[in-house]
Design a protein around this motif. Structure first.
Motif, mmCIF file in Angstrom:
data_model
loop_
_atom_site.group_PDB
_atom_site.id
_atom_site.type_symbol
_atom_site.label_atom_id
_atom_site.label_comp_id
_atom_site.label_asym_id
_atom_site.label_seq_id
_atom_site.Cartn_x
_atom_site.Cartn_y
_atom_site.Cartn_z
ATOM 1 N N ALA A 1 0.815 -1.215 0.000
ATOM 2 C CA ALA A 1 0.000 0.000 0.000
ATOM 3 C C ALA A 1 0.850 1.267 0.000
ATOM 4 O O ALA A 1 0.377 2.339 -0.404
ATOM 5 N N SER A 2 2.085 1.161 0.446
ATOM 6 C CA SER A 2 2.942 2.347 0.508
ATOM 7 C C SER A 2 4.118 2.294 -0.475
ATOM 8 O O SER A 2 4.895 3.240 -0.571
ATOM 9 N N LEU A 3 4.230 1.208 -1.218
ATOM 10 C CA LEU A 3 5.396 1.002 -2.079
ATOM 11 C C LEU A 3 5.396 1.945 -3.282
ATOM 12 O O LEU A 3 4.370 2.166 -3.919
ATOM 13 N N ASP A 4 6.554 2.485 -3.604
ATOM 14 C CA ASP A 4 6.738 3.266 -4.830
ATOM 15 C C ASP A 4 8.195 3.148 -5.258
ATOM 16 O O ASP A 4 9.080 3.799 -4.699
ATOM 17 N N LEU A 5 8.451 2.312 -6.247
ATOM 18 C CA LEU A 5 9.805 2.063 -6.734
ATOM 19 C C LEU A 5 10.093 2.775 -8.051
ATOM 20 O O LEU A 5 11.147 2.561 -8.663
ATOM 21 N N ARG A 6 9.193 3.644 -8.493
ATOM 22 C CA ARG A 6 9.321 4.225 -9.833
ATOM 23 C C ARG A 6 10.622 4.990 -10.036
ATOM 24 O O ARG A 6 11.243 4.896 -11.099
ATOM 25 N N SER A 7 11.046 5.730 -9.035
ATOM 26 C CA SER A 7 12.268 6.527 -9.191
ATOM 27 C C SER A 7 13.532 5.675 -9.189
ATOM 28 O O SER A 7 14.608 6.159 -9.568
ATOM 29 N N GLU A 8 13.410 4.405 -8.797
ATOM 30 C CA GLU A 8 14.571 3.526 -8.704
ATOM 31 C C GLU A 8 14.695 2.551 -9.869
ATOM 32 O O GLU A 8 15.662 1.785 -9.950
ATOM 33 N N LEU A 9 13.739 2.573 -10.790
ATOM 34 C CA LEU A 9 13.744 1.609 -11.893
ATOM 35 C C LEU A 9 14.957 1.767 -12.792
ATOM 36 O O LEU A 9 15.455 0.793 -13.366
ATOM 37 N N VAL A 10 15.456 2.971 -12.912
ATOM 38 C CA VAL A 10 16.602 3.232 -13.788
ATOM 39 C C VAL A 10 17.843 2.459 -13.347
ATOM 40 O O VAL A 10 18.752 2.226 -14.147
ATOM 41 N N ALA A 11 17.870 2.029 -12.093
ATOM 42 C CA ALA A 11 19.018 1.286 -11.566
ATOM 43 C C ALA A 11 19.042 -0.163 -12.036
ATOM 44 O O ALA A 11 20.060 -0.846 -11.892
ATOM 45 N N VAL A 12 17.940 -0.646 -12.604
ATOM 46 C CA VAL A 12 17.862 -2.042 -13.053
ATOM 47 C C VAL A 12 18.355 -2.114 -14.500
ATOM 48 O O VAL A 12 17.621 -1.819 -15.441
ATOM 49 N N LYS A 13 19.609 -2.503 -14.685
ATOM 50 C CA LYS A 13 20.249 -2.462 -16.003
ATOM 51 C C LYS A 13 20.088 -3.751 -16.792
ATOM 52 O O LYS A 13 20.425 -3.801 -17.976
ATOM 53 N N ILE A 14 19.601 -4.817 -16.153
ATOM 54 C CA ILE A 14 19.500 -6.120 -16.810
ATOM 55 C C ILE A 14 18.234 -6.202 -17.667
ATOM 56 O O ILE A 14 17.283 -5.419 -17.481
ATOM 57 N N PRO A 15 18.168 -7.146 -18.608
ATOM 58 C CA PRO A 15 16.944 -7.330 -19.397
ATOM 59 C C PRO A 15 15.774 -7.769 -18.501
ATOM 60 O O PRO A 15 15.950 -8.610 -17.617
ATOM 61 N N VAL A 16 14.618 -7.199 -18.766
ATOM 62 C CA VAL A 16 13.419 -7.527 -17.996
ATOM 63 C C VAL A 16 12.266 -7.795 -18.957
ATOM 64 O O VAL A 16 12.000 -7.001 -19.872
ATOM 65 N N LEU A 17 11.583 -8.912 -18.753
ATOM 66 C CA LEU A 17 10.344 -9.196 -19.467
ATOM 67 C C LEU A 17 9.194 -8.892 -18.520
ATOM 68 O O LEU A 17 9.070 -9.507 -17.461
ATOM 69 N N VAL A 18 8.377 -7.913 -18.890
ATOM 70 C CA VAL A 18 7.205 -7.541 -18.105
ATOM 71 C C VAL A 18 5.989 -8.177 -18.769
ATOM 72 O O VAL A 18 5.774 -8.016 -19.972
ATOM 73 N N MET A 19 5.208 -8.926 -17.982
ATOM 74 C CA MET A 19 4.041 -9.617 -18.504
ATOM 75 C C MET A 19 2.836 -9.285 -17.639
ATOM 76 O O MET A 19 2.969 -9.056 -16.443
#
Length: 257
Positions: free
Chosen positions: A187-205
């Protein structure tokens, strides 16, 4: 075969041979939600399906989602022998996997985030607050119908009564305190500003009918990640690997190579 990871704190099932592939389950389900896809994947990978902290025989962790992600990073490092691994997370397991990749950049070589996101809308946050409140006042039984509706479309529930009976029983085995703590964290999570730190390939489904983590969350997640691709799974809701295992496997096949 079960094995203990992270100094005996995380219980995990293991099968198959090959590069390690971890499967993190959702909040409203358990590791059995991957049973339909494990046999196919075990032909090419060593599949490790942990019970997330506080679920099944895995020891609970206090301190929110960050501490849970740290515990799972320890488990992944343990099982993979320190080598980067592929991690697939569904729902809550996707949030844990994403937080883990942010906090431990070398832990994974690829991520698959199925029906997850970086942050909930205000209605989504309120839904978690309400589930926590009702479960605290009346027990998990009082929100079982809501939980199942978040996992499966009504038509699917009607067509698969035995599966739904099994999934209801699995949900009711959840530790209520662990469930409420997870609801509060989401309910309190917000990781949007930290997504740029994930440099590996990601498959979003995401399943096109997912009510728990609706498709706009996956669109936002994929847009915020440097190396992401997005797949929409037709006819599915929050646990597509249970609803349409063949479609799920086809969607991840090329990415896992």
């Amino acid at each position: 075969m079960d094995r203990l990871l992270a100094n005996g704190t995380v219980n995990a099932a293991q099968s198959g041979e090959g590069p390690p592939l971890f499967l993190f389950h959702s909040l409203l389900s358990d590791r059995a939600s991957f049973d339909a896809i494990v046999p196919a994947l075990a032909g090419s990978f060593r599949i490790i399906v942990p019970e997330l902290p506080g679920f099944g025989s895995s020891r609970a962790v206090e301190g929110g989602l960050a501490r849970i992600a740290d515990r799972m990073a320890e488990a992944v490092h343990d099982a993979a022998g320190g080598a980067p691994a592929i991690v697939l997370g569904n729902g809550y397991g996707g949030f844990v996997a994403l937080q883990m990749a942010i906090r431990h950049p070398d832990i994974a070589s690829k991520l698959v985030l199925a029906d997850s996101g970086a942050a909930f809308s205000e209605p989504g946050r309120e839904a978690f607050r309400n589930m926590a409140k009702v479960s605290r006042e009346k027990g998990l039984e009082a929100i079982t119908d809501v939980a199942m509706r978040r996992l499966f479309a009504p038509e699917f529930q009607a067509q698969h009564p035995e599966l739904m009976q099994d999934r209801r029983a699995a949900f009711l085995r959840t530790d209520p305190d662990v469930f409420r703590a997870a609801c509060d964290a989401l309910a309190s999570l917000d990781l949007r500003s930290e997504l740029v730190a994930v440099k590996i390939p990601v498959l979003v489904m995401v399943g096109e009918h997912d009510e728990a983590t609706p498709p706009p969350m996956s669109h936002e997640l994929a847009a915020g990640l440097p190396r992401a691709e997005l797949r929409i799974l037709g006819g599915c809701a929050h646990v597509p690997q249970l609803q349409s295992p063949r479609q799920f496997l086809e969607a991840i096949e090329e990415f896992l190579r």
